[in-house]
Design an enzyme around this catalytic site. Structure first.
Site, PDB file in Angstrom:
ATOM      1  N   ASP A 101       1.084  -1.288  -0.026  1.00  0.00           N
ATOM      2  CA  ASP A 101       0.249  -0.078  -0.106  1.00  0.00           C
ATOM      3  C   ASP A 101       0.894   1.237   0.191  1.00  0.00           C
ATOM      4  O   ASP A 101       2.212   1.134  -0.007  1.00  0.00           O
ATOM      5  CB  ASP A 101      -0.901   0.055   1.406  1.00  0.00           C
ATOM      6  CG  ASP A 101      -2.196   0.692   1.037  1.00  0.00           C
ATOM      7  OD1 ASP A 101      -2.315   1.589   0.199  1.00  0.00           O
ATOM      8  OD2 ASP A 101      -3.242   0.112   1.500  1.00  0.00           O
ATOM      9  N   GLY A 119       4.122   1.090  -2.432  1.00  0.00           N
ATOM     10  CA  GLY A 119       4.129   1.131  -3.606  1.00  0.00           C
ATOM     11  C   GLY A 119       2.813   1.662  -4.172  1.00  0.00           C
ATOM     12  O   GLY A 119       1.839   1.908  -3.515  1.00  0.00           O
ATOM     13  N   ASP A 120       2.496   1.831  -5.471  1.00  0.00           N
ATOM     14  CA  ASP A 120       1.423   2.114  -6.133  1.00  0.00           C
ATOM     15  C   ASP A 120       0.668   1.080  -7.142  1.00  0.00           C
ATOM     16  O   ASP A 120       1.522   0.683  -8.023  1.00  0.00           O
ATOM     17  CB  ASP A 120       1.837   3.499  -7.055  1.00  0.00           C
ATOM     18  CG  ASP A 120       0.732   4.160  -7.856  1.00  0.00           C
ATOM     19  OD1 ASP A 120      -0.564   3.470  -7.676  1.00  0.00           O
ATOM     20  OD2 ASP A 120       0.791   4.966  -8.700  1.00  0.00           O
ATOM     21  N   PHE A 121      -0.306   0.794  -6.545  1.00  0.00           N
ATOM     22  CA  PHE A 121      -0.741  -0.771  -7.488  1.00  0.00           C
ATOM     23  C   PHE A 121      -1.345  -0.157  -8.936  1.00  0.00           C
ATOM     24  O   PHE A 121      -1.805  -1.005  -9.772  1.00  0.00           O
ATOM     25  CB  PHE A 121      -2.244  -1.243  -6.635  1.00  0.00           C
ATOM     26  CG  PHE A 121      -3.176  -0.488  -6.175  1.00  0.00           C
ATOM     27  CD1 PHE A 121      -3.726   0.398  -7.041  1.00  0.00           C
ATOM     28  CD2 PHE A 121      -3.625  -0.588  -4.934  1.00  0.00           C
ATOM     29  CE1 PHE A 121      -5.080   1.250  -6.616  1.00  0.00           C
ATOM     30  CE2 PHE A 121      -4.512   0.309  -4.396  1.00  0.00           C
ATOM     31  CZ  PHE A 121      -5.495   1.118  -5.217  1.00  0.00           C
ATOM     32  N   HIS A 171     -14.156  -1.438  -6.053  1.00  0.00           N
ATOM     33  CA  HIS A 171     -15.250  -0.683  -6.052  1.00  0.00           C
ATOM     34  C   HIS A 171     -14.827   0.753  -6.025  1.00  0.00           C
ATOM     35  O   HIS A 171     -15.666   1.723  -5.956  1.00  0.00           O
ATOM     36  CB  HIS A 171     -16.192  -1.023  -4.935  1.00  0.00           C
ATOM     37  CG  HIS A 171     -15.693  -0.557  -3.522  1.00  0.00           C
ATOM     38  ND1 HIS A 171     -16.754  -0.638  -2.361  1.00  0.00           N
ATOM     39  CD2 HIS A 171     -14.723   0.013  -2.889  1.00  0.00           C
ATOM     40  CE1 HIS A 171     -16.054  -0.250  -1.201  1.00  0.00           C
ATOM     41  NE2 HIS A 171     -14.893   0.010  -1.450  1.00  0.00           N
TER      42      HIS A 171
END
Length: 349
Positions: free
Chosen positions: A211, A235-237, A254
């Site tokens: 995350d 990190g950045d998904f 969602h």
């Protein structure tokens, strides 16, 4: 005569309809009262038994008459109960309002009724007329940008999500039945509650909690029973995800529109080991007119974010665009289902 009776019946039906619609319109005041009670911590002062509104007001530093009015409304739905001596007690149904309840929902209430979610909901007509969320118009920036610049609001959100998850994580993990070995990557895993439940279910599993750095700062994954089996990685998904065998996406998709969801799923597809799986844990909207919490949450997504709750067909379309296919949809005792995806072309059921 018969015509007069029909007209009278029509008028009576019209009055009943009008009364019902007005009652529905007043419904927003119940969660407002619930928030007020949670904010001042009323329930914490009822753990040892019933007390009058005056006693509770003194304990909470509130106005006794107005506190009584709030509790009187909440008592109509069974979270509190007023006796014939004017004392209020906390019922079994309302026990989760206590901060120290075994599974406390107080933080979740404060999150769900926070102004970042409450104010846009009041402007829902904007969603219908413009096809977009009013959040930016109200707060001057998109939802997650606002959170990045407002630490207090972000803390309310992450604490609230953790509180909602606490009641879900164990039954969700039990419903899936995690394998004995392998690496589980919790993508956007927040404080790590679901990953912790998964690792406890598979003593040979290893985990990666993935995350943003500011979210990971509040993680709860460092417990003695999973010691040495879990790494924390920032990190950045949207850019990439760590390698692994099983990917968890709990209440993540969602939040985002279809294109962004496909991007996240593609990153999981690229990184996962042969035979790997992706578990999307979200509400799956059923057909028909029956009540379902996902239908309510869907409007919250519409008002404040860019995402939505989805049907099984919606998930199949997202998975297909990302090179995956839905292997099965697993119902759980919670409002959430587990949508399991495998690599497209994988012959396994």
């Amino acid at each position: 005569m018969n015509e007069d009776l029909r007209e009278a019946d029509t008028e009576a039906a019209g009055r009943r309809s009008s009364a019902r619609v007005v009652e529905e319109a007043l419904g927003f005041l119940y969660p407002a009262a619930l928030r007020a009670a949670a904010a001042v911590g009323v329930a914490d002062h009822l753990a040892d038994g019933p007390r009058t509104a005056a006693e509770l007001a003194q304990a909470t530093g509130t106005d006794p008459r107005n506190l009584h009015r709030v509790l009187r409304l909440l008592a109509t739905r069974g979270l509190f109960e007023e006796d014939d001596r004017g004392r209020f007690r906390l019922t079994a149904a309302g026990d989760a309002l206590r901060t120290d309840a075994p599974v406390s929902a107080r933080s979740a209430v404060l999150m769900l009724t926070d102004r970042a979610l409450w104010l846009p909901s009041g402007e829902m007509a904007h969603c219908l007329e413009k096809g977009t969320s009013p959040f930016g118009q109200i707060f001057g920036m998109p939802f997650f940008d606002y959170f990045a610049q407002n630490e207090d609001t972000a803390a309310v959100f992450h604490d609230g999500m953790a509180a909602m998850s606490d009641a879900e994580n164990e039954p969700l993990a039990d419903s899936y039945g995690f394998p004995a070995t392998g690496t589980v990557v919790d993508v956007g895993g927040g404080h790590g509650g679901f990953l912790l439940a998964a690792l406890r279910g598979g003593p040979g599993l290893r985990g990666v909690l993935y995350d943003r750095a500011h979210v990971l700062a509040g993680n709860r994954i460092d417990t003695s029973d999973v010691a040495g089996r879990c790494a924390v990685e920032k990190g950045d998904f949207f850019a990439s995800v760590p390698p692994g065998d099983l990917y968890l996406l709990k209440r993540i998709l969602h939040d985002w529109d279809d294109e962004q969801c496909v991007g996240i799923l593609r990153n999981c597809r690229r990184a996962m080991a042969p035979g790997g799986r992706v578990l999307v844990v979200d509400a799956v909207i059923p057909p028909g007119n029956a009540p379902h919490q996902g239908k309510t949450l869907d409007l919250m997504m519409m008002a404040s974010l860019v995402g939505r709750e989805r049907t099984e067909a919606d998930f199949a379309e997202l998975f297909g665009a990302a090179g995956l296919r839905v292997a099965r949809v697993i119902p759980t005792p919670t409002v959430l289902s587990i949508v399991e995806g495998v690599a497209d072309g994988d012959g396994r059921p």
